[in-house]
Design a protein around this motif. Sequence first.
Motif, mmCIF file in Angstrom:
data_model
loop_
_atom_site.group_PDB
_atom_site.id
_atom_site.type_symbol
_atom_site.label_atom_id
_atom_site.label_comp_id
_atom_site.label_asym_id
_atom_site.label_seq_id
_atom_site.Cartn_x
_atom_site.Cartn_y
_atom_site.Cartn_z
ATOM 1 N N ASP A 1 0.838 -1.210 0.000
ATOM 2 C CA ASP A 1 0.000 0.000 0.000
ATOM 3 C C ASP A 1 0.867 1.252 0.000
ATOM 4 O O ASP A 1 0.564 2.231 -0.691
ATOM 5 N N VAL A 2 1.952 1.237 0.774
ATOM 6 C CA VAL A 2 2.858 2.382 0.820
ATOM 7 C C VAL A 2 3.438 2.659 -0.562
ATOM 8 O O VAL A 2 3.587 3.813 -0.979
ATOM 9 N N ALA A 3 3.776 1.604 -1.292
ATOM 10 C CA ALA A 3 4.363 1.745 -2.623
ATOM 11 C C ALA A 3 3.305 1.837 -3.720
ATOM 12 O O ALA A 3 3.655 1.922 -4.902
ATOM 13 N N ASP A 4 2.030 1.845 -3.330
ATOM 14 C CA ASP A 4 0.923 1.912 -4.287
ATOM 15 C C ASP A 4 0.979 0.751 -5.281
ATOM 16 O O ASP A 4 0.781 0.929 -6.473
ATOM 17 N N LEU A 5 1.262 -0.440 -4.757
ATOM 18 C CA LEU A 5 1.226 -1.653 -5.566
ATOM 19 C C LEU A 5 -0.106 -2.342 -5.311
ATOM 20 O O LEU A 5 -0.388 -2.780 -4.189
ATOM 21 N N ARG A 6 -0.915 -2.446 -6.351
ATOM 22 C CA ARG A 6 -2.265 -2.997 -6.200
ATOM 23 C C ARG A 6 -2.515 -4.053 -7.277
ATOM 24 O O ARG A 6 -3.254 -3.803 -8.234
ATOM 25 N N PRO A 7 -1.878 -5.208 -7.114
ATOM 26 C CA PRO A 7 -2.038 -6.254 -8.130
ATOM 27 C C PRO A 7 -3.460 -6.794 -8.169
ATOM 28 O O PRO A 7 -4.171 -6.801 -7.162
ATOM 29 N N GLU A 8 -3.837 -7.257 -9.350
ATOM 30 C CA GLU A 8 -5.195 -7.750 -9.540
ATOM 31 C C GLU A 8 -5.392 -9.153 -8.989
ATOM 32 O O GLU A 8 -6.520 -9.559 -8.724
ATOM 33 N N SER A 9 -4.311 -9.918 -8.835
ATOM 34 C CA SER A 9 -4.414 -11.285 -8.332
ATOM 35 C C SER A 9 -3.510 -11.457 -7.118
ATOM 36 O O SER A 9 -2.550 -10.700 -6.938
ATOM 37 N N PRO A 10 -3.782 -12.443 -6.249
ATOM 38 C CA PRO A 10 -3.012 -12.612 -5.005
ATOM 39 C C PRO A 10 -1.533 -12.873 -5.223
ATOM 40 O O PRO A 10 -0.713 -12.469 -4.404
ATOM 41 N N GLU A 11 -1.173 -13.550 -6.318
ATOM 42 C CA GLU A 11 0.225 -13.775 -6.634
ATOM 43 C C GLU A 11 0.369 -14.033 -8.116
ATOM 44 O O GLU A 11 -0.595 -14.371 -8.801
ATOM 45 N N GLY A 12 1.579 -13.835 -8.613
ATOM 46 C CA GLY A 12 1.777 -14.020 -10.046
ATOM 47 C C GLY A 12 3.092 -13.436 -10.496
ATOM 48 O O GLY A 12 4.061 -13.348 -9.724
ATOM 49 N N VAL A 13 3.133 -13.003 -11.762
ATOM 50 C CA VAL A 13 4.332 -12.450 -12.377
ATOM 51 C C VAL A 13 4.153 -10.949 -12.545
ATOM 52 O O VAL A 13 3.186 -10.491 -13.159
ATOM 53 N N TRP A 14 5.079 -10.191 -12.003
ATOM 54 C CA TRP A 14 5.101 -8.728 -12.130
ATOM 55 C C TRP A 14 5.981 -8.411 -13.326
ATOM 56 O O TRP A 14 7.197 -8.598 -13.291
ATOM 57 N N THR A 15 5.368 -7.919 -14.403
ATOM 58 C CA THR A 15 6.073 -7.810 -15.670
ATOM 59 C C THR A 15 6.838 -6.506 -15.862
ATOM 60 O O THR A 15 7.688 -6.424 -16.753
ATOM 61 N N ASN A 16 6.568 -5.462 -15.060
ATOM 62 C CA ASN A 16 7.223 -4.160 -15.274
ATOM 63 C C ASN A 16 7.811 -3.558 -13.999
ATOM 64 O O ASN A 16 7.573 -2.395 -13.685
ATOM 65 N N PRO A 17 8.591 -4.313 -13.230
ATOM 66 C CA PRO A 17 9.090 -3.753 -11.966
ATOM 67 C C PRO A 17 9.969 -2.525 -12.147
ATOM 68 O O PRO A 17 9.942 -1.602 -11.327
ATOM 69 N N ALA A 18 10.774 -2.462 -13.205
ATOM 70 C CA ALA A 18 11.678 -1.322 -13.381
ATOM 71 C C ALA A 18 10.903 -0.029 -13.593
ATOM 72 O O ALA A 18 11.247 1.017 -13.022
ATOM 73 N N GLN A 19 9.845 -0.077 -14.405
ATOM 74 C CA GLN A 19 9.054 1.123 -14.651
ATOM 75 C C GLN A 19 8.389 1.627 -13.375
ATOM 76 O O GLN A 19 8.334 2.837 -13.115
#
Length: 305
Positions: free
Chosen positions: A130-148
């Motif tokens: 929440d602090v980093a404003d990361l709000r994935p649509e599924s509980p776990e998976g592949v994060w495809t754009n971490p650098a951006q």
Amino acid sequence: MLVSAIIPTYNRARTIGSTLESVLSQTWKELEVIVVDDGSTDDTAAVVAGYGDRVRLIRQRNQGPSVARNTGIKASKGEIVSFLDSDDSWLPEKTARQVNLMQRTAGFGVECCVCNARMVYATQTINSFDVADLRPESPEGVWTNPAQVLMDRFLFFNQVVAVRRELLERTGYFREDLRIMEDYDMAMRLSLSGPWGYIAEPLVIWQGGAENSLSQGVSQVDACLQTFQILNDLKSSSQWGPLLPKHLLHRRMRVLKHRGVAFQLSGQSRPLNRWLGKLLMIYLQMYEKIYWRLPTTPRMSVRPA
């Protein structure tokens, strides 16, 4: 598959025991635990020694968090490496969940995995996603754009990451010339190397406001200046520079530069300088509020595992 848990510590005799208990209670049993005592002057080493051969203790003179973690990496043998600070804790399923996810997503090129963390302060408890404003649509998976995404924000990192040793060898260890923000530098380099796995459930408990932090006493000015320098170094690198999203990099460095000036002005004795610093900070806050509402602002992009 062996996982190495590396715990740097400094004068944490009162908390290192509960940290070690959380690691030794992991459901993933192929685990080596390495504590690097970075020059403690209290009974930290004695507490760790009490765990016998379940924990390997390495003692060194005080050299800071980057050197301590690198010492642990070099001494470890695990195919996957994780880190934990000596006043925080892992929930029992943390290691197993991350290893299993990395195994399932290896075909997508995932060699690094992060989970959420519960950040406990005296007055509130919040989640690091929440602090980093990361709000994935599924509980776990592949994060495809971490650098951006990480170009624009910080992610609570060291305690939540699990990374393959092969990736650490390719990207390099923690920068030993950095006493602060070494986690952001590491996170950026790993994010430029490919997609990450993620787990949205908090599997780490972080205790805010701890004494004897290996990087305590960091001011906002220091953090801004160091982050600017890290990004500038990456930009100048023949290895990392071509991989950086240029438009995001230039925006971020511009904001950091102006924010550093605002903090410096606000701390000066002349009333006019303090007023100018406050005015610049208000402008930056308004600019950031608008930026975060734009549809072009990078959001977390994910796919199912």
